[in-house]
Design a protein around this motif. Structure first.
Motif, mmCIF file in Angstrom:
data_model
loop_
_atom_site.group_PDB
_atom_site.id
_atom_site.type_symbol
_atom_site.label_atom_id
_atom_site.label_comp_id
_atom_site.label_asym_id
_atom_site.label_seq_id
_atom_site.Cartn_x
_atom_site.Cartn_y
_atom_site.Cartn_z
ATOM 1 N N ARG A 142 0.797 -1.293 0.139
ATOM 2 C CA ARG A 142 -0.006 -0.026 0.188
ATOM 3 C C ARG A 142 0.906 1.133 0.028
ATOM 4 O O ARG A 142 1.795 1.474 0.997
ATOM 5 C CB ARG A 142 -0.959 0.096 1.149
ATOM 6 N N TYR A 143 0.743 2.090 -1.067
ATOM 7 C CA TYR A 143 1.176 3.540 -0.974
ATOM 8 C C TYR A 143 0.375 4.496 -0.628
ATOM 9 O O TYR A 143 -0.861 4.472 -1.197
ATOM 10 C CB TYR A 143 1.904 3.856 -2.490
ATOM 11 N N ARG A 144 0.771 5.076 0.464
ATOM 12 C CA ARG A 144 -0.427 6.027 1.049
ATOM 13 C C ARG A 144 0.331 7.410 0.849
ATOM 14 O O ARG A 144 1.439 7.637 1.603
ATOM 15 C CB ARG A 144 -0.741 5.613 2.219
ATOM 16 N N MET A 145 -0.441 8.605 0.851
ATOM 17 C CA MET A 145 0.118 9.720 0.981
ATOM 18 C C MET A 145 -0.788 10.572 2.040
ATOM 19 O O MET A 145 -1.804 10.507 2.354
ATOM 20 C CB MET A 145 -0.251 10.744 -0.196
ATOM 21 N N ALA A 146 0.058 10.900 3.193
ATOM 22 C CA ALA A 146 -0.714 11.684 4.407
ATOM 23 C C ALA A 146 -1.441 12.805 3.869
ATOM 24 O O ALA A 146 -0.987 13.583 2.891
ATOM 25 C CB ALA A 146 0.529 12.010 5.336
ATOM 26 N N PRO A 147 -2.579 13.169 4.553
ATOM 27 C CA PRO A 147 -3.297 14.283 4.073
ATOM 28 C C PRO A 147 -2.537 15.469 4.080
ATOM 29 O O PRO A 147 -2.662 16.341 3.226
ATOM 30 C CB PRO A 147 -4.268 14.471 5.259
ATOM 31 N N PHE A 148 -1.347 15.754 4.936
ATOM 32 C CA PHE A 148 -0.602 16.964 5.118
ATOM 33 C C PHE A 148 0.387 16.827 4.224
ATOM 34 O O PHE A 148 1.571 17.720 4.507
ATOM 35 C CB PHE A 148 -0.198 17.173 6.635
#
Lengths: 255, 272, 237
Positions: free
Chosen positions: A78-84
């Motif tokens: 899973r590649y995920r970008m933090a909201p910030f």
């Protein structure tokens, strides 16, 4: 945070880029291994403004059971970008981009992990982009293969990744955010050195065939550099413990 | 989360047949390594869509519908229209496809097609603006997979270009706050014609336009999208293994040639 | 035949170890005539055999292994155990010692959820989950002493060459120590203080497994702690 303005020129008259780099120069890279306590393996990368943390678990029991494969471990990613992590807050719900990148990143790692040793299990790779700059998928792969190695998971070798792109008509290595946004093309590449295989290759923008061939060579050269940095970072963790322990021994002998 | 898919329901013996055939310069459906399956393109089947095209690539079948509607532009591109590409891999196309939210395969397919159209600037986005920052025309490209016998990316790419090239729309204008349409159809303005060409590495050999049996045993896949001037405008590698640098160099050259052949067929079909 | 990497040094996955006709030990693989490391570990050459002793990694069961496991479920005909492997292990009621009880006997009277059980791997292969037995001396429920869990990759170092490390630990701390191959180590001492020192020493082995002179450093650490081990006891007697 407001988005930075578009720079007037991406390359100045002397061939220097907005962050002072030459066309064939990487951004500064910092790699750290084994910094998480609970994950079986972990790694952290800073490449330019990218700050990416990767945690690996496994091989562990497959949940849900039906995804298990009878003759090999399932690799999950899973590649995920933090909201910030970006200028304008990213919605935390998984985006189509994140789903696609999870897939291509997984496929870039599949061929190096010796999955046939662990039938019916999963090996899980969680890539968390804490701050994003250009080339986050490549930096994510570089860190993910380190985290897999740190987990002690048998693998053929480390995978190194780096992007090249085209800015103002020139092929340039390792694009930053602004260069990616206002440049003409982006070509992320992942490379498995001993097998000599390109295991991630994407491209958007416009490139001539010659530019593609030149860019690919630049990216692979950079992957070689990154690969030796990876090996060094991985060993460093253990060499530090070794030095501390052995130094203590020496001072105690003297005392 | 993306995970290693289940193995294809193909016996080892059948897999070996496919690999051995490719290694000996032949293919399971009697083609050469660098040839496509028979390609058929029909446009305008869906009257209610602005543009549509059904493509058969061998036994693979894809229907693409293009709808143009009025909407709002993205805040960062107030002076451009909007392009949206979506793909559905429904259960009627294959026993391997399920209902539910789009799979990663569907998302990848849509995004690869999207990249080709967007990066080649095929649709003239500036011409779609009705009122800068407020009202623009939105071009929806919806890809429907009807039958999956391999190489859905190329079939979808061909169908998408054929549907866009044959799309007709009413002239939209802004009268006060209201959008009004003037009678008389005109074509959707296209500046470029991107065509995706997909290769599969089967054993140590690379073939173009893989049929399902070949996809199920391939080590890796590569799509190269070529725009009308012979430049690359999108690429995507898939599959569990990879390609060597030399293989990649060979493949991009072949892609230019194959894209030109298919582009001619698409534009001829779109003219009707 | 050429040894390329430096023996006794840390190697990374994909690092070239040797070229030629060597025997493949654990965590190495061959491509053509070249032998590579498959993990982060210490490169060892033993005669003609090249091996990488891993520095990290989980437990993977082998038949005959002694393992400590926690009961996670009690069924009608046996128990399910967590043995820190990627597979759940089964202990059938028929693999417990003593006469078979009445059929409907509640198995939780023997081992209940949460109990720590020392057992042996009876059967395991790629297709079936591990099957355990507690028939054998010393096997069964562990209700006293301390249980330490360390990385299974460090167990060979904890045992040491020909058992040198573990014998030293037992002798110097005066503790009885049983080592599970899955990284579960059980310690019984004559006082909690002895157990504490033994546990500390075990963690030190885990942390510094790949360093030189470890046995000596651990012996010193125990000596400083003032616990009385076996040697001291015989001396006073």
């Amino acid at each position: 945070m407001p988005e930075p303005k578009q720079p007037e020129k991406l390359i100045d008259d002397k061939g220097v880029r907005i962050d002072g780099r030459r066309l064939d120069q990487l951004r500064p890279i910092k790699l750290e291994v084994g910094l998480l306590d609970k994950a079986d393996g972990s790694a952290y990368i800073e490449q330019g403004k990218n700050k990416i943390l990767v945690g690996v678990y496994g091989p562990r029991e497959a949940h849900p059971k039906h995804i298990a494969l009878p003759d090999r471990a399932v690799l999950r990613c899973r590649y995920r970008m933090a909201p910030f992590s970006v200028d304008e807050r990213k919605n935390p719900a998984p985006s189509r981009r994140e789903m696609e990148l999870s897939k291509v990143i997984r496929e870039s790692l599949e061929s190096v992990v010796l999955t046939d040793l662990y039938p019916r299990t999963t090996i899980d790779v969680f890539i968390e982009v804490l701050q994003s700059d250009g080339g986050s998928r490549c930096a994510g792969i570089t860190a993910a293969s380190l985290a897999l190695a740190d987990a002690g998971i048998p693998m053929r070798e480390l995978v190194a990744a780096c992007a090249v792109g085209k800015i103002q008509g020139h092929m340039a290595l390792d694009l930053s955010d602004a260069e990616d946004k206002y440049g003409e093309a982006d070509l992320p590449v992942a490379w498995v050195p001993n097998a000599n295989l390109v295991t991630l290759l994407q491209m958007d923008g416009i490139l001539t065939i010659n530019e593609f061939e030149k860019g690919l060579t630049m990216a692979l050269d950079a992957c070689k550099t990154i690969h030796s940095m990876q090996q060094e970072a991985l060993k460093k963790k253990y060499l530090v413990i070794k030095e501390v322990a052995e130094e203590r021994e020496e001072t105690e002998v003297v005392a | 989360m993306s995970f290693t898919p289940q193995l294809p329901p193909v016996a080892k013996l059948e897999q070996k047949t496919v690999i051995d055939l490719v290694a000996s310069g032949k293919r399971i459906d009697d083609r050469t390594a660098d040839s496509y399956r028979p390609l058929q393109i029909q446009v305008g089947l869906i009257e209610k869509a602005n543009g549509s095209a059904q493509v058969s690539l061998g036994k693979s079948k894809v229907l693409v519908g293009v709808k143009v509607e009025t909407g709002t532009p993205f805040p960062d591109t107030p002076d451009e229209g909007v392009l949206t590409v979506n793909a559905e891999l429904g259960p009627l196309a294959s026993p391997l496809f399920e209902t539910g939210p789009p799979s990663e395969q569907a998302i990848e397919l849509a995004r690869v097609i999207d990249r080709g159209i967007r990066e080649s600037k095929a649709v003239d986005m500036k011409s779609l603006v009705l009122l800068k920052g407020k009202k623009v025309q939105v071009v929806f490209v919806d890809i429907y997979i009807l039958d999956h016998d391999g190489n859905l990316i190329d079939a979808a790419s061909i169908a998408a270009l054929a549907a866009l090239a044959s799309a007709k729309l009413l002239k939209a204008e802004l009268k006060g706050d209201e959008v009004v349409y003037r009678p008389g159809l005109h074509p959707l303005p296209l500046n470029n014609h991107p065509v995706a060409v997909t290769f599969a590495k089967v054993g140590k050999t690379i073939v173009v336009d893989p049929v399902l049996e070949e996809e199920q045993v391939m080590n890796a896949r590569l799509t190269v999208t070529i725009e009308k001037n012979g430049n690359i405008c999108a690429m995507q590698k898939g599959g569990l293994s990879g390609f060597t640098q030399d293989e990649l160099k060979t493949v991009v050259h072949l892609a230019v040639q194959k894209a030109a052949e298919n582009r001619a067929k698409i534009l001829a079909a779109a003219k009707g | 035949m050429v040894i390329v990497a430096e023996p006794k040094q840390v190697v990374a996955p994909g690092e070239l170890l040797a070229e030629g006709d060597h025997l493949l030990g654990d965590n190495s693989f061959k491509v053509g005539t070249r032998i590579f490391s498959a993990c982060i570990g210490i490169f060892e050459v033993d005669g003609n055999r090249v091996t990488v002793v891993p520095l990290k990694g989980g437990y993977f069961p082998r038949v005959g292994d002694l393992v400590g496991g926690r009961i996670v479920d009690v069924g009608l005909s046996g128990w399910t155990l967590d043995i820190r492997a990627p597979y759940e292990a089964m202990l059938p009621a028929s693999e417990t010692p003593g006469p078979r009880g009445p059929r409907r006997r509640d198995l939780s009277e023997s081992f209940d959820v949460g109990d720590m059980v020392l057992s042996q791997v009876l059967a395991f292969d790629r297709t079936r989950d591990p099957l355990l037995t507690v028939k054998g001396p010393g096997l069964g429920k562990i209700s006293t002493g301390r249980v330490v869990e360390i990385s299974a990759a460090k167990i060979p170092r904890l045992i040491g060459r020909k058992g040198s490390m573990i014998s030293m630990l037992k002798r110097e701390t005066g503790c009885q120590i049983t080592v599970g191959q899955n990284g579960v180590v059980m310690v019984w001492g004559k006082s909690p203080e002895n157990e504490r020192v033994a546990v500390e020493a075990i963690y030190m082995v885990e942390r510094e497994a790949h360093t030189r002179g470890l046995t000596d450093r651990i012996r010193e650490m125990i000596a400083k702690s003032n616990v009385v081990g076996e040697v001291a006891r015989t001396q006073t007697a």
